[in-house]
Design an enzyme around this catalytic site. Structure first.
Site, PDB file in Angstrom:
ATOM      1  N   ASP A 189       1.133  -1.044  -0.337  1.00 52.21           N
ATOM      2  CA  ASP A 189       0.246  -0.141   0.215  1.00 52.21           C
ATOM      3  C   ASP A 189       0.938   1.375   0.454  1.00 52.21           C
ATOM      4  O   ASP A 189       2.141   0.925   0.188  1.00 52.21           O
ATOM      5  CB  ASP A 189      -0.525   0.283   1.402  1.00 52.21           C
ATOM      6  CG  ASP A 189      -1.251  -0.884   0.951  1.00 52.21           C
ATOM      7  OD1 ASP A 189      -2.191  -1.818   0.081  1.00 52.21           O
ATOM      8  OD2 ASP A 189      -2.120  -1.395   2.475  1.00 52.21           O
TER       9      ASP A 189
HETATM   10  N1  URA Z   1      -1.251  -6.168   3.796  1.00 52.89           N
HETATM   11  C1  URA Z   1      -1.907  -4.385   4.008  1.00 52.89           C
HETATM   12  O1  URA Z   1      -2.664  -4.252   4.459  1.00 52.89           O
HETATM   13  N2  URA Z   1      -1.159  -3.432   3.330  1.00 52.89           N
HETATM   14  C2  URA Z   1       0.250  -3.805   2.645  1.00 52.89           C
HETATM   15  O2  URA Z   1       0.856  -3.203   1.873  1.00 52.89           O
HETATM   16  C3  URA Z   1       0.439  -5.608   2.045  1.00 52.89           C
HETATM   17  C4  URA Z   1       0.118  -6.086   3.273  1.00 52.89           C
END
Ligand code: URA
Length: 235
Positions: free
Chosen positions: A102
């Site tokens: 993310d």
């Molecule tokens: N899980 C998440 O919630 N975000 C990420 O970026 C990676 C794994």
């Protein structure tokens, strides 16, 4: 492969731009002898303006993804690809992130132009372990590790439960989570499912591969032996 195509595929420009490089005598071998567009010469022997070429295809990069950049090619904000040399945006085959983090997750990210390798790593069959450290808004209740390991946790709007994941409590509001799936926003949604909220998330390892001192925003090329560490379960 003819030099014209090899150099254009590395992103040095269109075929026309690259023909111009040849026309201007800027493409040589290591001894400074002129090379020509139709020549077939090993990548390592070619120079442009006296400089070795960018790495050939089969490139794998280990990046410490900083916060605030997106694992996408066309998002409006800053992209992980903006941290690489601009010419690399035009490489063929293109570089892609191996899965995604993310925008507000930092940590270990692999980027490659090797599609077969990418699929081998993200394939559910490979069961590659991703290790995250999460900082939470609330104290852990104490029962999360058992629930995450149970293989019964169902995330909102999903139809199959999550595979077992390991949780290690590091502090009342800090935990290390190891999962092998990589569903959409998985770590944040797992903690949301137990009434908590992830305030900061950092991926610290994939298998046995770690960032090994890379600072946020830094990246380096890694060799096949180093990449293979992703398939070794973390200790
Ligand atoms: N899980 C998440 O919630 N975000 C990420 O970026 C990676 C794994």
């Amino acid at each position: 492969m003819k030099l014209l195509r090899m150099i254009a595929n590395l992103g040095y420009g269109s075929r026309r731009d690259v023909l111009q490089l040849f026309g201007e005598g800027r493409v040589t071998d290591a001894a400074g002898e002129l090379l020509y567009a139709d020549d077939k010469v090993e990548h390592a022997r070619v120079r442009i303006d006296g400089e070795p070429l960018d790495p050939p295809s089969g490139l794998v990069l280990l990046m410490h993804k900083p916060l605030g950049v997106t694992c996408s090619r066309k998002d409006a904000g800053r992209l992980v690809y903006d941290l690489l040399p601009p010419r690399w945006r035009r490489r063929e085959p293109a570089l892609s992130t191996v899965g995604r983090l993310d925008r507000d997750t930092s940590g270990l990210l692999l980027i490659t132009d090797d599609g077969a390798l990418l699929h081998r790593i993200i394939s559910p069959k490979a069961c590659v372990s991703k290790v995250y450290e999460a900082t939470l808004a609330r104290d852990l209740a104490g029962d999360e590790a058992a629930l995450f390991a149970s293989g019964t946790l169902m995330l909102e709007s999903e139809t199959t439960p999550l595979a077992p994941a390991q949780l290690k409590v590091l502090a009342p509001r800090r935990a290390r989570l190891t999962d092998t799936e990589g569903r959409y926003h998985q770590v944040r949604r797992m903690f949301a499912a137990v009434g908590n909220h992830v305030e900061a998330l950092d991926r610290v390892a994939i298998g046995q591969l770690t960032l090994d001192g890379l600072a946020p925003g830094e990246w380096r090329e890694i060799d096949a032996g180093t990449v293979a560490k992703v398939f070794d379960p973390p200790t």
